[in-house]
Motif scaffolding. Structure first.
Motif, PDB file in Angstrom:
ATOM      1  N   LEU A 248      -4.657   6.101  28.364  1.00 21.46           N
ATOM      2  CA  LEU A 248      -5.266   5.339  27.278  1.00 21.46           C
ATOM      3  C   LEU A 248      -6.784   5.264  27.408  1.00 21.46           C
ATOM      4  N   GLN A 249      -7.458   5.481  26.294  1.00 19.64           N
ATOM      5  CA  GLN A 249      -8.896   5.246  26.180  1.00 19.64           C
ATOM      6  C   GLN A 249      -9.074   3.982  25.344  1.00 19.64           C
ATOM      7  N   GLN A 250     -10.138   3.219  25.610  1.00 23.50           N
ATOM      8  CA  GLN A 250     -10.367   1.995  24.858  1.00 23.50           C
ATOM      9  C   GLN A 250     -11.845   1.808  24.542  1.00 23.50           C
ATOM     10  N   TYR A 251     -12.092   1.222  23.382  1.00 26.57           N
ATOM     11  CA  TYR A 251     -13.396   0.682  23.012  1.00 26.57           C
ATOM     12  C   TYR A 251     -13.207  -0.827  22.987  1.00 26.57           C
ATOM     13  N   ILE A 252     -14.087  -1.537  23.679  1.00 28.12           N
ATOM     14  CA  ILE A 252     -14.013  -2.996  23.762  1.00 28.12           C
ATOM     15  C   ILE A 252     -15.265  -3.561  23.108  1.00 28.12           C
ATOM     16  N   VAL A 253     -15.083  -4.542  22.211  1.00 25.94           N
ATOM     17  CA  VAL A 253     -16.206  -5.158  21.508  1.00 25.94           C
ATOM     18  C   VAL A 253     -16.093  -6.672  21.626  1.00 25.94           C
ATOM     19  N   ALA A 254     -17.203  -7.311  21.961  1.00 25.07           N
ATOM     20  CA  ALA A 254     -17.271  -8.777  21.943  1.00 25.07           C
ATOM     21  C   ALA A 254     -17.594  -9.191  20.512  1.00 25.07           C
ATOM     22  N   LEU A 255     -16.569  -9.527  19.737  1.00 22.48           N
ATOM     23  CA  LEU A 255     -16.801  -9.930  18.352  1.00 22.48           C
ATOM     24  C   LEU A 255     -17.509 -11.269  18.278  1.00 22.48           C
ATOM     25  N   SER A 256     -17.241 -12.117  19.266  1.00 23.57           N
ATOM     26  CA  SER A 256     -17.860 -13.437  19.325  1.00 23.57           C
ATOM     27  C   SER A 256     -17.936 -13.849  20.793  1.00 23.57           C
ATOM     28  N   GLY A 257     -18.968 -14.580  21.135  1.00 21.09           N
ATOM     29  CA  GLY A 257     -19.098 -15.051  22.503  1.00 21.09           C
ATOM     30  C   GLY A 257     -19.371 -13.936  23.491  1.00 21.09           C
ATOM     31  N   SER A 258     -18.929 -14.154  24.730  1.00 24.81           N
ATOM     32  CA  SER A 258     -19.222 -13.178  25.780  1.00 24.81           C
ATOM     33  C   SER A 258     -18.138 -13.205  26.851  1.00 24.81           C
ATOM     34  N   PHE A 259     -18.102 -12.126  27.630  1.00 27.26           N
ATOM     35  CA  PHE A 259     -17.193 -11.980  28.763  1.00 27.26           C
ATOM     36  C   PHE A 259     -17.683 -10.801  29.582  1.00 27.26           C
ATOM     37  N   THR A 260     -17.141 -10.671  30.780  1.00 31.21           N
ATOM     38  CA  THR A 260     -17.549  -9.609  31.700  1.00 31.21           C
ATOM     39  C   THR A 260     -16.344  -8.767  32.078  1.00 31.21           C
ATOM     40  N   PHE A 261     -16.495  -7.445  31.983  1.00 34.25           N
ATOM     41  CA  PHE A 261     -15.489  -6.507  32.474  1.00 34.25           C
ATOM     42  C   PHE A 261     -15.881  -6.058  33.866  1.00 34.25           C
ATOM     43  N   VAL A 262     -14.925  -6.055  34.778  1.00 33.34           N
ATOM     44  CA  VAL A 262     -15.104  -5.485  36.103  1.00 33.34           C
ATOM     45  C   VAL A 262     -14.284  -4.199  36.124  1.00 33.34           C
ATOM     46  N   LEU A 263     -14.975  -3.072  36.253  1.00 34.51           N
ATOM     47  CA  LEU A 263     -14.341  -1.757  36.241  1.00 34.51           C
ATOM     48  C   LEU A 263     -14.292  -1.206  37.655  1.00 34.51           C
ATOM     49  N   ASP A 264     -13.220  -0.498  37.980  1.00 35.05           N
ATOM     50  CA  ASP A 264     -12.998  -0.014  39.344  1.00 35.05           C
ATOM     51  C   ASP A 264     -12.325   1.350  39.261  1.00 35.05           C
ATOM     52  N   ASP A 265     -12.903   2.341  39.945  1.00 36.66           N
ATOM     53  CA  ASP A 265     -12.297   3.675  39.969  1.00 36.66           C
ATOM     54  C   ASP A 265     -11.650   3.996  41.315  1.00 36.66           C
ATOM     55  N   GLY A 266     -11.461   2.982  42.142  1.00 33.78           N
ATOM     56  CA  GLY A 266     -10.865   3.173  43.457  1.00 33.78           C
ATOM     57  C   GLY A 266     -11.886   3.394  44.553  1.00 33.78           C
ATOM     58  N   VAL A 267     -13.129   3.706  44.171  1.00 37.56           N
ATOM     59  CA  VAL A 267     -14.226   3.892  45.123  1.00 37.56           C
ATOM     60  C   VAL A 267     -15.372   2.960  44.765  1.00 37.56           C
ATOM     61  N   ASN A 268     -15.766   2.969  43.503  1.00 37.37           N
ATOM     62  CA  ASN A 268     -16.892   2.168  43.025  1.00 37.37           C
ATOM     63  C   ASN A 268     -16.428   1.136  42.014  1.00 37.37           C
ATOM     64  N   THR A 269     -17.169   0.030  41.947  1.00 43.48           N
ATOM     65  CA  THR A 269     -16.942  -0.975  40.918  1.00 43.48           C
ATOM     66  C   THR A 269     -18.223  -1.148  40.113  1.00 43.48           C
ATOM     67  N   LYS A 270     -18.035  -1.655  38.908  1.00 38.25           N
ATOM     68  CA  LYS A 270     -19.163  -1.848  38.000  1.00 38.25           C
ATOM     69  C   LYS A 270     -18.824  -3.033  37.104  1.00 38.25           C
ATOM     70  N   GLU A 271     -19.775  -3.946  36.940  1.00 36.22           N
ATOM     71  CA  GLU A 271     -19.608  -5.069  36.025  1.00 36.22           C
ATOM     72  C   GLU A 271     -20.370  -4.797  34.748  1.00 36.22           C
ATOM     73  N   VAL A 272     -19.724  -5.083  33.617  1.00 37.16           N
ATOM     74  CA  VAL A 272     -20.348  -4.875  32.310  1.00 37.16           C
ATOM     75  C   VAL A 272     -20.197  -6.166  31.517  1.00 37.16           C
ATOM     76  N   PHE A 273     -21.333  -6.747  31.135  1.00 37.36           N
ATOM     77  CA  PHE A 273     -21.377  -7.983  30.355  1.00 37.36           C
ATOM     78  C   PHE A 273     -21.434  -7.615  28.879  1.00 37.36           C
ATOM     79  N   LEU A 274     -20.526  -8.178  28.106  1.00 36.18           N
ATOM     80  CA  LEU A 274     -20.495  -7.906  26.663  1.00 36.18           C
ATOM     81  C   LEU A 274     -20.755  -9.185  25.891  1.00 36.18           C
ATOM     82  N   ASN A 275     -21.699  -9.116  24.939  1.00 40.61           N
ATOM     83  CA  ASN A 275     -22.009 -10.274  24.105  1.00 40.61           C
ATOM     84  C   ASN A 275     -22.619  -9.881  22.763  1.00 40.61           C
TER      85      ASN A 275
END
Length: 136
Positions: free
Chosen positions: A58-85
Motif C-alpha cells: 500500500l502507498q498512502q498520501y496523508i493530509v492534515a485537513l485540520s489541526g496537526s499531528f506527527t508521523f514517525v516513519l521507520d524503515d528498520g534502520v532509520n527513523t524520521k519524524e514528519v509534522f503535518l499541519n
C-alpha cells in the motif's frame, strides 16, 4: 525496499482567491497512484497514538485537513519524524514503511488516501515481523 528518506512531503496545488483556498488531488496527476480507499481519523484523544503497523504494497498520501499531528516513519534502520499541519501538503508514504502517529492536536483531522482497498493481508502489525520482512 524503500527508505524513510523516500517518504516526502508533497506540495499539493493550492488555488487561492479572496473567497478562500481550494486544493485538488487527482489520480495520477497530483498523486502518483489511483486512489482506491479514503478514510480519516478524527476525535483522537489527546495523548493517544495511532498506527503501529506497516504495509507490504500500500502507498498512502496523508493530509492534515485540520489541526496537526506527527508521523514517525521507520524503515528498520532509520527513523524520521514528519509534522503535518497544512492541508496543502501531503506526506507520501511508500510501501514497506512502519508508521506511528502521535501528538494529535485538539480538533485534528487526518485524511488518508490509499492506493488499494483494505486488505488485512497487506498489514504487518508486529514490529519484529516487520524487521524480519525488511531484512528479507
Amino acid at each position: 525496499m524503500f527508505s524513510v528518506e523516500e517518504c516526502k512531503i508533497i506540495e499539493l496545488p493550492k488555488i487561492h482567491n479572496e473567497a478562500g483556498n481550494i486544493t485538488v488531488v487527482e489520480n495520477k496527476e497530483t498523486i502518483p497512484f489511483d486512489v482506491k480507499r479514503v478514510y480519516y481519523l478524527y476525535d483522537v484523544p489527546m495523548g493517544s497514538e495511532r498506527g503501529g503497523h506497516g504495509h507490504y504494497i500500500l502507498q498512502q498520501y496523508i493530509v492534515a485537513l485540520s489541526g496537526s499531528f506527527t508521523f514517525v516513519l521507520d524503515d528498520g534502520v532509520n527513523t524520521k519524524e514528519v509534522f503535518l499541519n497544512d492541508p496543502s501538503k501531503a506526506l507520501y508514504i511508500k510501501p514497506g514503511i512502519w508508521r506511528e502517529i502521535k501528538d494529535f492536536s485538539s480538533g485534528s483531522i487526518c485524511l488518508v488516501l490509499g492506493s488499494d482497498v483494505y486488505s488485512e493481508e497487506d498489514y504487518v502489525r508486529d514490529y519484529d515481523e516487520f524487521l524480519k520482512y525488511r531484512k528479507g
